[in-house]
Design a protein around this motif. Structure first.
Motif, short mmCIF file in Angstrom:
data_model
loop_
_atom_site.label_atom_id
_atom_site.label_comp_id
_atom_site.label_asym_id
_atom_site.label_seq_id
_atom_site.Cartn_x
_atom_site.Cartn_y
_atom_site.Cartn_z
N ARG A 112 0.83 -1.21 0.00
CA ARG A 112 0.00 0.00 0.00
C ARG A 112 0.87 1.26 0.00
O ARG A 112 0.58 2.23 -0.71
N HIS A 132 -0.31 7.03 5.83
CA HIS A 132 0.64 6.27 5.01
C HIS A 132 1.78 7.17 4.53
O HIS A 132 2.94 6.75 4.54
N THR A 164 -6.27 8.37 6.00
CA THR A 164 -5.46 7.16 5.82
C THR A 164 -4.29 7.45 4.89
O THR A 164 -3.17 6.98 5.13
N VAL A 165 -4.54 8.21 3.85
CA VAL A 165 -3.45 8.60 2.94
C VAL A 165 -2.39 9.41 3.68
O VAL A 165 -1.18 9.18 3.53
N ALA A 197 -6.69 9.33 -2.42
CA ALA A 197 -7.75 8.70 -1.62
C ALA A 197 -8.86 8.17 -2.52
O ALA A 197 -9.34 7.04 -2.34
N ASP A 198 -9.25 8.96 -3.52
CA ASP A 198 -10.32 8.53 -4.43
C ASP A 198 -9.88 7.33 -5.26
O ASP A 198 -10.65 6.38 -5.46
N LEU A 214 -7.63 5.03 -4.58
CA LEU A 214 -7.43 3.82 -3.79
C LEU A 214 -8.64 3.47 -2.91
O LEU A 214 -8.61 2.47 -2.19
N CYS A 215 -9.68 4.32 -2.99
CA CYS A 215 -10.91 4.09 -2.20
C CYS A 215 -10.62 4.02 -0.70
O CYS A 215 -11.09 3.12 0.02
N ILE A 216 -9.82 4.97 -0.23
CA ILE A 216 -9.53 5.08 1.19
C ILE A 216 -9.73 6.54 1.61
O ILE A 216 -9.89 7.41 0.75
N SER A 217 -9.71 6.81 2.90
CA SER A 217 -9.92 8.18 3.38
C SER A 217 -8.65 9.01 3.22
O SER A 217 -7.54 8.48 3.15
#
Length: 203
Positions: free
Chosen positions: A146, A177, A173-174, A164-165, A167-170
């Protein structure tokens, strides 16, 4: 009479391909096929081969990316990387991905043949040069899959929301990481992140 082994070399350097093919066929009971485009190699029945020899840096697809895709199609394949790239973190990534062997392109023909024979006999083979490079950098931090994805998108100029869009995460979260990547690598600017991605062949 020894069983003839089928070996495929995937490398965009034609001279290296042809030279290695001649060395192998002169020394071992083997039939060797050279393919200069990894995308073409994915379209053939790789399961017919006892060993796949791969370069790390090819314009159409990087070596580790090719290996990952080939394993999905043909899970039982054996892979030997022969590359000019001696970056310890790149070699460690290959080793951690359970590639059967890694050699440098300036190895002697004896070392290359030993590596090929060892893998054909069911073993694994990392040359002394390669093992020393890893040993010298035992504490190299490795990015997760990831984190590699996020680093690739950062290097390609994506902003946090776009990452974020995609990888479909918030966004949070980005951010987490991204912070972890910089902490692991001890890198705090985009230029150095780009250099790390280039050195480690992260497409």
């Amino acid at each position: 009479m020894k069983l003839t082994k089928k070996i495929i070399i995937i490398d965009d350097h034609l001279l290296f391909c042809d030279g290695l093919k001649q060395i192998i066929e002169k020394t071992l009971p083997a039939d060797v096929l050279c393919i200069n485009n990894p995308l073409e190699a994915l379209a053939i029945q790789l399961s017919d081969f006892h060993l796949v020899i791969v370069d790390m840096d090819m314009p159409q697809m990087k070596g580790l990316e090719f290996i990952q895709q080939a394993r999905i199609l043909f899970p039982k394949l054996s892979f030997l990387i022969i590359s000019m790239h001696n970056n310890p973190s790149l070699i460690k990534r290959a080793k951690d991905s359970k590639v059967d062997g890694y050699l440098l392109k300036d190895e002697t023909s004896e070392v290359v043949l030993k590596g090929i024979k060892t893998i054909l006999e069911g073993g694994s083979y990392y040359s002394e040069k390669v093992l020393q490079l890893i040993k010298d950098e035992e504490n190299i931090p490795l990015l997760t899959k990831r984190e590699e994805e996020i680093l690739r998108l950062i290097v390609h100029g994506k902003i946090l929301k776009e990452i974020a869009d995609e990888l479909c995460i918030s966004i949070e979260t980005v951010k987490t990481h991204s912070k972890n990547i910089k902490t692991k690598l001890n890198i705090h600017n985009k230029a150095d992140l780009m250099k790390y991605a280039l050195d480690n062949l992260i497409p």
